[in-house]
Design a protein around this motif. Structure first.
Motif, PDB file in Angstrom:
ATOM      1  N   ALA A 281      -8.670 -15.025 -13.808  1.00  0.00           N
ATOM      2  CA  ALA A 281      -7.500 -14.218 -13.537  1.00  0.00           C
ATOM      3  C   ALA A 281      -7.368 -14.629 -11.923  1.00  0.00           C
ATOM      4  CB  ALA A 281      -7.541 -12.861 -13.731  1.00  0.00           C
ATOM      5  N   SER A 282      -6.010 -14.790 -11.526  1.00  0.00           N
ATOM      6  CA  SER A 282      -5.681 -14.992 -10.208  1.00  0.00           C
ATOM      7  C   SER A 282      -5.251 -13.426  -9.671  1.00  0.00           C
ATOM      8  CB  SER A 282      -4.324 -16.062 -10.124  1.00  0.00           C
ATOM      9  OG  SER A 282      -4.001 -15.992  -8.675  1.00  0.00           O
ATOM     10  N   VAL A 283      -5.947 -12.981  -8.822  1.00  0.00           N
ATOM     11  CA  VAL A 283      -5.521 -11.665  -8.392  1.00  0.00           C
ATOM     12  C   VAL A 283      -4.640 -11.537  -7.157  1.00  0.00           C
ATOM     13  CG1 VAL A 283      -6.429  -9.473  -7.523  1.00  0.00           C
ATOM     14  CG2 VAL A 283      -7.548 -10.419  -9.462  1.00  0.00           C
ATOM     15  N   GLY A 284      -3.717 -10.976  -7.140  1.00  0.00           N
ATOM     16  CA  GLY A 284      -2.910 -11.029  -5.707  1.00  0.00           C
ATOM     17  C   GLY A 284      -3.547 -10.485  -4.714  1.00  0.00           C
ATOM     18  N   PRO A 285      -3.701 -11.113  -3.464  1.00  0.00           N
ATOM     19  CA  PRO A 285      -4.150 -10.623  -2.354  1.00  0.00           C
ATOM     20  C   PRO A 285      -3.756  -9.279  -1.979  1.00  0.00           C
ATOM     21  CG  PRO A 285      -4.178 -12.908  -2.172  1.00  0.00           C
ATOM     22  CD  PRO A 285      -3.201 -12.564  -3.401  1.00  0.00           C
ATOM     23  N   SER A 286      -2.259  -8.826  -2.003  1.00  0.00           N
ATOM     24  CA  SER A 286      -1.780  -7.815  -1.490  1.00  0.00           C
ATOM     25  C   SER A 286      -2.177  -6.529  -2.390  1.00  0.00           C
ATOM     26  CB  SER A 286      -0.073  -7.825  -1.853  1.00  0.00           C
ATOM     27  OG  SER A 286       0.137  -8.183  -3.095  1.00  0.00           O
ATOM     28  N   VAL A 287      -2.771  -6.904  -3.417  1.00  0.00           N
ATOM     29  CA  VAL A 287      -3.400  -5.611  -4.356  1.00  0.00           C
ATOM     30  C   VAL A 287      -4.335  -4.811  -3.126  1.00  0.00           C
ATOM     31  CG1 VAL A 287      -5.164  -5.059  -5.992  1.00  0.00           C
ATOM     32  CG2 VAL A 287      -3.298  -6.570  -6.541  1.00  0.00           C
ATOM     33  N   SER A 288      -4.978  -5.464  -2.311  1.00  0.00           N
ATOM     34  CA  SER A 288      -5.979  -5.017  -1.369  1.00  0.00           C
ATOM     35  C   SER A 288      -5.426  -4.588  -0.199  1.00  0.00           C
ATOM     36  CB  SER A 288      -7.387  -5.732  -1.281  1.00  0.00           C
ATOM     37  OG  SER A 288      -7.959  -4.939  -0.301  1.00  0.00           O
ATOM     38  N   SER A 289      -4.523  -5.656   0.477  1.00  0.00           N
ATOM     39  CA  SER A 289      -4.147  -5.413   1.711  1.00  0.00           C
ATOM     40  C   SER A 289      -3.016  -4.821   1.898  1.00  0.00           C
ATOM     41  CB  SER A 289      -3.676  -6.790   2.515  1.00  0.00           C
ATOM     42  OG  SER A 289      -2.786  -7.622   1.588  1.00  0.00           O
ATOM     43  N   VAL A 290      -2.010  -4.691   0.911  1.00  0.00           N
ATOM     44  CA  VAL A 290      -0.804  -3.646   1.017  1.00  0.00           C
ATOM     45  C   VAL A 290      -1.025  -2.414   0.220  1.00  0.00           C
ATOM     46  CG1 VAL A 290       1.582  -3.759   0.537  1.00  0.00           C
ATOM     47  CG2 VAL A 290       0.742  -6.015   1.363  1.00  0.00           C
ATOM     48  N   TYR A 291      -1.474  -2.661  -0.971  1.00  0.00           N
ATOM     49  CA  TYR A 291      -1.579  -1.380  -1.823  1.00  0.00           C
ATOM     50  C   TYR A 291      -3.008  -0.505  -1.820  1.00  0.00           C
ATOM     51  CZ  TYR A 291       2.779  -3.409  -3.503  1.00  0.00           C
ATOM     52  OH  TYR A 291       3.873  -3.878  -3.563  1.00  0.00           O
ATOM     53  N   ALA A 292      -3.785  -1.018  -0.933  1.00  0.00           N
ATOM     54  CA  ALA A 292      -5.097  -0.448  -0.893  1.00  0.00           C
ATOM     55  C   ALA A 292      -5.959  -0.420  -2.150  1.00  0.00           C
ATOM     56  CB  ALA A 292      -5.090   0.780  -0.111  1.00  0.00           C
ATOM     57  N   GLY A 293      -5.613  -1.300  -3.137  1.00  0.00           N
ATOM     58  CA  GLY A 293      -6.505  -1.204  -4.383  1.00  0.00           C
ATOM     59  C   GLY A 293      -7.536  -1.788  -4.420  1.00  0.00           C
ATOM     60  N   ARG A 294      -8.444  -1.558  -5.394  1.00  0.00           N
ATOM     61  CA  ARG A 294      -9.794  -1.980  -5.251  1.00  0.00           C
ATOM     62  C   ARG A 294     -10.137  -2.451  -6.637  1.00  0.00           C
ATOM     63  NH1 ARG A 294     -12.748  -1.150  -0.818  1.00  0.00           N
ATOM     64  NH2 ARG A 294     -14.864  -1.852  -1.806  1.00  0.00           N
ATOM     65  N   PRO A 295      -9.874  -3.840  -6.909  1.00  0.00           N
ATOM     66  CA  PRO A 295     -10.059  -4.491  -8.408  1.00  0.00           C
ATOM     67  C   PRO A 295     -11.705  -4.191  -8.687  1.00  0.00           C
ATOM     68  CG  PRO A 295      -8.920  -5.861  -7.033  1.00  0.00           C
ATOM     69  CD  PRO A 295      -9.373  -4.920  -6.099  1.00  0.00           C
ATOM     70  N   ARG A 296     -11.498  -3.901  -9.934  1.00  0.00           N
ATOM     71  CA  ARG A 296     -12.987  -3.603 -10.611  1.00  0.00           C
ATOM     72  C   ARG A 296     -13.581  -5.160 -11.039  1.00  0.00           C
ATOM     73  NH1 ARG A 296     -11.237   1.740 -14.321  1.00  0.00           N
ATOM     74  NH2 ARG A 296     -10.726   3.028 -12.579  1.00  0.00           N
ATOM     75  N   VAL A 297     -14.370  -5.509  -9.999  1.00  0.00           N
ATOM     76  CA  VAL A 297     -14.744  -7.073 -10.526  1.00  0.00           C
ATOM     77  C   VAL A 297     -16.275  -7.147 -10.381  1.00  0.00           C
ATOM     78  CG1 VAL A 297     -12.749  -8.053  -9.663  1.00  0.00           C
ATOM     79  CG2 VAL A 297     -14.394  -7.421  -8.048  1.00  0.00           C
TER      80      VAL A 297
END
Length: 347
Positions: free
Chosen positions: A76-92
Motif C-alpha cells: 500500500a502507498s500511504v499518504g505522508p500527510s496521514v502523519s504530518s498533517v493529521y498526526a496519524g500513526r499507521p499500524r505497520v
C-alpha cells in the motif's frame, strides 16, 4: 512558454548517465541487498508500505506491482500527510516500509518514516542523498548512487530507484535468473538509449491532451512518462491503467486526444494489444512501445528485457530523450519548468 535551450539540456545529459549509475548501484549495493534479503526471508513481512512523492512515488508504484504480482504481498502507498498533517500513526508493525526519495528532505516523508519506525516497521530508505535526514531516520539505507542531479526533472535517480527495488527483490527471493537480469541492466539501458523514438515527436509536439497507458509493473513507467510530459512540456498527460481507461475515460480519446502505450511481454500484453486495436478503429492516434504494438499504430522500438519486470526500466530510459525533444519542439526548457524547483518540501 519558455525559450528552448540551444545546447544539450541537463535533463538529457543526466538521463544518459543512468547506465553508469545503475552499474555502480548494482556493484555497491550487492552486499546490502543480500543482507536485507536474508532478513526478509527469515522474517517475512505481513505486508509492505511505500512512502514517496512525485517521480519517487512513481518508482514506488513499480515495487508495489513487483511485490504483489510476484509474491502476492499486499503493498500500500500511504499518504505522508496521514502523519504530518493529521498526526496519524499507521499500524505497520512488522511491515516492510520503503521510503523512496531523491533528496530525503521533504518534511512529510520524514514524519511518516519516523512514525513507521516507532511503530516497529522494517524501515528502508531508497534515497539519493545518503547524508539526508531520511537516511538518519530509517533503519536501513539503500543509496541510489545517482550523484548530483541538477535538472528539476528527475531522470537518472528515478531509474536508479527502479533498479534498486528490482535488485533488492531478486536478492530477497534468491532468484538466480532475475539476478542475472539485474546484472544485465546497464547493458540494456545503453541499448535503450540508442533506440530512436522520434516517430512519436510530431504527435506529441502538437498534442493538447494525452493518455499514457501501462499495466502491472509497466504502470510505473506510464506514470513517470505522464509526469515528465506535464512538467517539462506543459502537456496535459494523464497516466491510466488499461483497465481504468475502459471505465469512463475511454470516451475522451479521439483524433485530437492521442494515447501513448508502454507495454511489456507479460500477461498484460494481450489486453493492451486489444485496447490499441480498439482505439485505432476509432481513429485515435496511438503510439506503442513494446510488444503490444499492432496495426495502425506508431510503433516504437523497445528493448526486449530478459525478464518482463525489467522492461519498464528500459522503456523509461528510451522515453527520456523523446520527452526532451518534445519539450524543445514546444519551445520549453525542460531544465527549468515554470513554477517548479528541484526539492519540493511538502508537509
Amino acid at each position: 512558454m519558455t525559450h528552448a535551450p540551444a545546447g544539450e539540456t541537463l535533463m538529457l545529459r543526466e538521463a544518459r548517465e543512468a547506465p553508469v549509475v545503475v552499474a555502480r548501484l548494482i556493484d555497491d549495493n550487492t552486499a546490502l541487498c543480500r543482507e536485507l534479503g536474508a532478513r526478509l526471508r527469515a522474517a517475512p513481512p505481513p505486508f509492505a508500505v511505500t512512502c514517496a512523492r512525485g517521480s519517487s512515488d512513481n518508482a514506488a508504484t513499480y515495487v508495489k506491482y513487483l511485490l504483489e504480482t510476484r509474491l502476492g504481498l499486499v503493498t500500500a502507498s500511504v499518504g505522508p500527510s496521514v502523519s504530518s498533517v493529521y498526526a496519524g500513526r499507521p499500524r505497520v508493525h512488522g511491515a516492510l516500509f520503503l521510503a523512496v526519495s531523491q533528496s530525503g528532505r521533504s518534511p512529510d516523508i520524514l514524519h511518516l518514516s519516523e512514525a513507521a519506525r516507532a511503530e516497529g516497521a522494517v524501515t528502508v530508505a531508497l534515497v539519493n542523498d545518503a547524508a539526508s535526514p531520511l537516511a538518519d531516520i530509517c533503519e536501513t539505507v539503500m543509496p541510489l548512487r545517482a550523484g548530483p542531479e541538477r535538472s528539476v526533472a528527475a531522470t537518472k535517480s528515478f531509474i536508479a530507484a527502479l533498479a534498486a527495488e528490482l535488485q533488492l527483490y531478486a536478492h530477497w527471493q534468491g532468484d538466480a535468473d532475475l539476478l542475472r537480469t539485474v546484472e544485465r541492466l546497464p547493458e540494456d539501458l545503453e541499448t535503450a538509449l540508442a533506440r530512436d523514438w522520434s516517430a512519436a515527436l510530431p504527435v506529441l509536439a502538437q498534442a493538447k491532451n494525452l493518455f499514457v497507458v501501462g499495466r502491472g509493473v509497466g504502470f510505473a513507467a506510464a506514470q513517470e512518462a505522464a509526469l515528465k510530459l506535464k512538467e517539462t512540456c506543459g502537456l496535459h498527460a494523464e497516466a491510466l491503467s488499461a483497465a481504468e481507461l475502459l471505465h469512463g475515460p475511454m470516451t475522451l480519446a479521439g483524433p485530437d486526444f492521442p494515447v501513448l502505450v508502454l507495454s511489456q511481454d507479460d500477461p498484460s500484453r494481450e489486453g493492451l494489444a486489444a485496447l490499441t486495436a480498439r482505439l485505432v478503429d476509432r481513429g485515435v492516434p496511438v503510439i506503442v512501445a513494446g510488444p503490444a504494438a499492432g496495426r495502425g499504430v506508431i510503433a516504437l522500438d523497445a528493448v526486449a528485457a530478459a525478464d518482463p519486470v525489467a522492461a519498464p526500466i528500459a522503456l523509461i530510459q528510451s522515453f527520456y530523450p523523446l520527452v526532451d525533444a518534445v519539450a524543445r519542439a514546444r519551445g520549453r526548457d525542460p531544465d527549468n519548468p515554470p513554477h517548479l524547483r528541484k526539492v519540493t518540501e511538502t508537509v
